[in-house]
Design an enzyme around this catalytic site. Structure first.
Site, PDB file in Angstrom:
ATOM      1  N   LYS A  80     -13.574  10.726   0.709  1.00 53.25           N
ATOM      2  CA  LYS A  80     -12.244  10.320   1.181  1.00 53.25           C
ATOM      3  C   LYS A  80     -11.901  11.139   2.408  1.00 53.25           C
ATOM      4  CE  LYS A  80      -8.892   7.519  -0.156  1.00 53.25           C
ATOM      5  NZ  LYS A  80      -9.015   6.232  -0.849  1.00 53.25           N
TER       6      LYS A  80
ATOM      7  N   GLY B 261       3.328  -4.596  -1.746  1.00 51.70           N
ATOM      8  CA  GLY B 261       2.563  -4.495  -0.505  1.00 51.70           C
ATOM      9  C   GLY B 261       1.281  -5.288  -0.646  1.00 51.70           C
TER      10      GLY B 261
ATOM     11  N   ALA C 215      -1.504  -4.783  -2.343  1.00 48.76           N
ATOM     12  CA  ALA C 215      -1.984  -4.968  -3.721  1.00 48.76           C
ATOM     13  C   ALA C 215      -0.972  -5.783  -4.550  1.00 48.76           C
ATOM     14  CB  ALA C 215      -2.238  -3.603  -4.366  1.00 48.76           C
TER      15      ALA C 215
HETATM   16  P1  NAD Z   1       1.156  -0.941   0.688  1.00 47.43           P
HETATM   17  O1  NAD Z   1       1.627   0.142   1.593  1.00 47.43           O
HETATM   18  O2  NAD Z   1       0.702  -2.228   1.261  1.00 47.43           O
HETATM   19  O3  NAD Z   1       2.328  -1.293  -0.370  1.00 47.43           O
HETATM   20  C1  NAD Z   1       2.977  -0.349  -1.139  1.00 47.43           C
HETATM   21  C2  NAD Z   1       4.198  -0.991  -1.784  1.00 47.43           C
HETATM   22  O4  NAD Z   1       4.806  -0.045  -2.662  1.00 47.43           O
HETATM   23  C3  NAD Z   1       5.273  -1.415  -0.790  1.00 47.43           C
HETATM   24  O5  NAD Z   1       5.809  -2.644  -1.193  1.00 47.43           O
HETATM   25  C4  NAD Z   1       6.327  -0.318  -0.931  1.00 47.43           C
HETATM   26  O6  NAD Z   1       7.634  -0.788  -0.628  1.00 47.43           O
HETATM   27  C5  NAD Z   1       6.194  -0.017  -2.400  1.00 47.43           C
HETATM   28  N1  NAD Z   1       6.763   1.275  -2.754  1.00 47.43           N
HETATM   29  C6  NAD Z   1       6.820   2.414  -2.041  1.00 47.43           C
HETATM   30  N2  NAD Z   1       7.506   3.350  -2.716  1.00 47.43           N
HETATM   31  C7  NAD Z   1       7.854   2.788  -3.889  1.00 47.43           C
HETATM   32  C8  NAD Z   1       8.581   3.239  -5.009  1.00 47.43           C
HETATM   33  N3  NAD Z   1       9.092   4.467  -5.043  1.00 47.43           N
HETATM   34  N4  NAD Z   1       8.725   2.398  -6.045  1.00 47.43           N
HETATM   35  C9  NAD Z   1       8.236   1.140  -6.003  1.00 47.43           C
HETATM   36  N5  NAD Z   1       7.569   0.654  -4.966  1.00 47.43           N
HETATM   37  C10 NAD Z   1       7.391   1.469  -3.912  1.00 47.43           C
HETATM   38  O7  NAD Z   1       0.034  -0.285  -0.212  1.00 47.43           O
HETATM   39  P2  NAD Z   1      -1.097  -1.025  -1.068  1.00 47.43           P
HETATM   40  O8  NAD Z   1      -2.311  -1.114  -0.240  1.00 47.43           O
HETATM   41  O9  NAD Z   1      -0.532  -2.228  -1.709  1.00 47.43           O
HETATM   42  O10 NAD Z   1      -1.382   0.096  -2.171  1.00 47.43           O
HETATM   43  C11 NAD Z   1      -0.566   0.225  -3.333  1.00 47.43           C
HETATM   44  C12 NAD Z   1      -1.296   1.065  -4.348  1.00 47.43           C
HETATM   45  O11 NAD Z   1      -2.542   0.455  -4.648  1.00 47.43           O
HETATM   46  C13 NAD Z   1      -1.629   2.495  -3.896  1.00 47.43           C
HETATM   47  O12 NAD Z   1      -1.585   3.335  -5.019  1.00 47.43           O
HETATM   48  C14 NAD Z   1      -3.046   2.373  -3.403  1.00 47.43           C
HETATM   49  O13 NAD Z   1      -3.733   3.612  -3.443  1.00 47.43           O
HETATM   50  C15 NAD Z   1      -3.598   1.377  -4.418  1.00 47.43           C
HETATM   51  N6  NAD Z   1      -4.800   0.695  -3.938  1.00 47.43           N
HETATM   52  C16 NAD Z   1      -4.733  -0.213  -2.922  1.00 47.43           C
HETATM   53  C17 NAD Z   1      -5.900  -0.819  -2.497  1.00 47.43           C
HETATM   54  C18 NAD Z   1      -5.891  -1.860  -1.405  1.00 47.43           C
HETATM   55  O14 NAD Z   1      -6.963  -2.412  -1.106  1.00 47.43           O
HETATM   56  N7  NAD Z   1      -4.759  -2.175  -0.805  1.00 47.43           N
HETATM   57  C19 NAD Z   1      -7.139  -0.499  -3.098  1.00 47.43           C
HETATM   58  C20 NAD Z   1      -7.165   0.431  -4.147  1.00 47.43           C
HETATM   59  C21 NAD Z   1      -5.975   1.016  -4.548  1.00 47.43           C
END
Ligand code: NAD
Length: 403
Positions: A96, A208, A210
């Protein structure tokens, strides 16, 4: 999840499968820690790459740009990547990277300079057969494109497989944008069959990449999405939300709470609404000993990394709630990253159907392998998942003579 919690888990697993001191020691330490300081417009930003384990293949993992990034966080995430690639059964190890920066404070030019300088700092240690970065929080396909360009300029040849999550025009893969959510859907569907769960209602925290894609995919499959939330709060309709209207409100006004025809709830309340499937898809550490006892869902599908604390895990297990852990549930993203790298090595690109069907095959197979161990065991699904991953890493370590 903190590195302390990782040590706790490793010790727990060590006892269950009788790991030697040497094996535990190896799992508790990254192979290499790379650090640099990157200067842009007179300001200095700490930058990291942690190469945790490469016994099963090149190090693999995203780069995070966030003001709270520090070495401990990057190290924990690098460890999880090692487990995730082992569970997904792809020939990668775990790593990472990150920069401690608030990218929203930078101009586009500064962001490009920062991204290119990250590559200049670490280029000797990365590459298609060494260590392959990808996007993570606040890093985008455009940033991957700048990084690829910088790397190829330095080495003087094309090397699209040095990074994944690239735009399609530079060798990205179809389906990468929805891969995490889609992989989660495949795992969820298998789990529902196993526990004979037919009620199709879901609550999703985070809207977001995911969370929103998960909501869309589940709605397409006929699920009622009863609650969703983002950083400003949540909304709830027991009969199911009108998802396209919620997405419109989010896109036009900035938040799901701008959708007016639903009850407003807090992010904490969302976790305990009446539904069959709860999907944390935002932050880590949200399901705690305080709220775990109130969760009504039958399945928790962890799209977020580390949303459940170890104490909460025990409560959920006692209450017979099946937790599909992050290293399995959200491994669709890294699996399609692997497909992207395979396509880059091949120089031949797959259509959408091929990517999706291969993703399904991988996710279902990973789930089945864990289920086979879990069903007759006394341990929860997460513990069985970690055991399988640790065994796979140690098998490779043993064959290499490192333990
Ligand atoms: P993103 O930035 O696209 O979306 C994050 C979402 O969470 C946004 O809608 C934001 O408003 C919301 N958020 C922020 N603070 C918050 C809170 N206090 N309470 C509720 N919602 C809140 O990120 P993402 O890519 O969707 O990632 C989300 C999670 O999934 C993270 O933990 C990330 O590590 C994990 N993840 C994502 C991927 C991927 O491919 N996108 C892969 C593996 C893991």
């Amino acid at each position: 999840m903190s590195f302390k919690e990782i040590i706790y888990f490793l010790d727990k697993i060590g006892k269950i499968i009788d790991l030697s001191e040497k094996e535990l020691e190896l799992l508790k330490k990254p192979q290499k820690i790379l650090q640099a300081e990157i200067e842009v417009s007179g300001k200095k930003y700490p930058a990291y790459r942690v190469q945790y384990n490469n016994s099963r293949g090149p190090f693999k993992g995203g780069i995070r740009f966030h003001p709270e990034v520090d070495l401990e966080e990057v190290q924990s995430l690098a460890f999880w990547m090692s487990l995730k690639t082992a569970i997904a059964d792809i020939s990668f190890g775990g790593g990472k990277g990150g920069i401690r920066v608030d990218p929203k404070q930078l101009s586009e030019k500064e962001l490009e300079e920062l991204s290119r300088k990250w590559v200049r700092a670490f280029y000797k240690e990365i590459g298609p057969t060494k260590d392959i970065p990808a996007p993570d929080v606040y890093t985008t396909p455009q940033i991957m494109a700048w990084m690829l360009d910088e790397y190829e300029n330095i080495i003087g040849e094309k090397a699209p497989g040095m990074i994944t999550g690239k735009p399609l025009a530079l060798g990205g893969s179809l389906v990468r944008d929805i891969a995490t959510a889609l992989g989660g859907v495949y795992v969820l569907e298998e789990a529902m069959k196993k526990i004979n769960l037919t009620e199709r209602t879901a609550a999703i925290q985070g809207f977001g990449n995911a969370g929103m894609n998960m909501a869309k995919l589940l709605a397409e499959k006929g699920y009622k999405i009863v609650a969703v939330s983002d950083s400003r709060g949540g909304i709830y309709v027991q009969e199911g939300l009108n998802l396209s209207e919620v997405i419109k409100a989010k896109e036009e006004k900035g938040s799901v709470i701008d959708y007016n025809l639903a009850k407003k709830i807090s992010n904490e309340e969302l976790l305990t609404v009446d539904c069959a499937v709860l999907v944390p898809a935002a932050l880590s550490g949200v399901i705690t000993a305080k709220n775990a006892g109130k969760i009504k869902a039958r399945i928790v599908l962890e799209l977020a990394n580390g949303p459940t604390t170890p104490e909460a895990d025990e409560i959920l297990h006692k209450n017979k709630i099946l937790v599909l852990p992050d290293v399995l549930a959200n491994s669709g993203g890294v699996t399609v990253s692997y497909f992207e790298w395979v396509q880059n090595n091949y120089g031949y690109y797959w259509d959408e159907h091929t990517v999706k069907s291969r993703l399904k095959e991988k996710m279902v197979s990973a789930f089945d392998k864990i289920w086979k161990e879990y069903a007759p065991s006394n341990y929860d699904f997460r513990t069985n998942t970690y055991i399988l991953a640790v065994k796979k890493i140690l098998e490779a370590e043993r064959l290499r003579g490192r333990v």
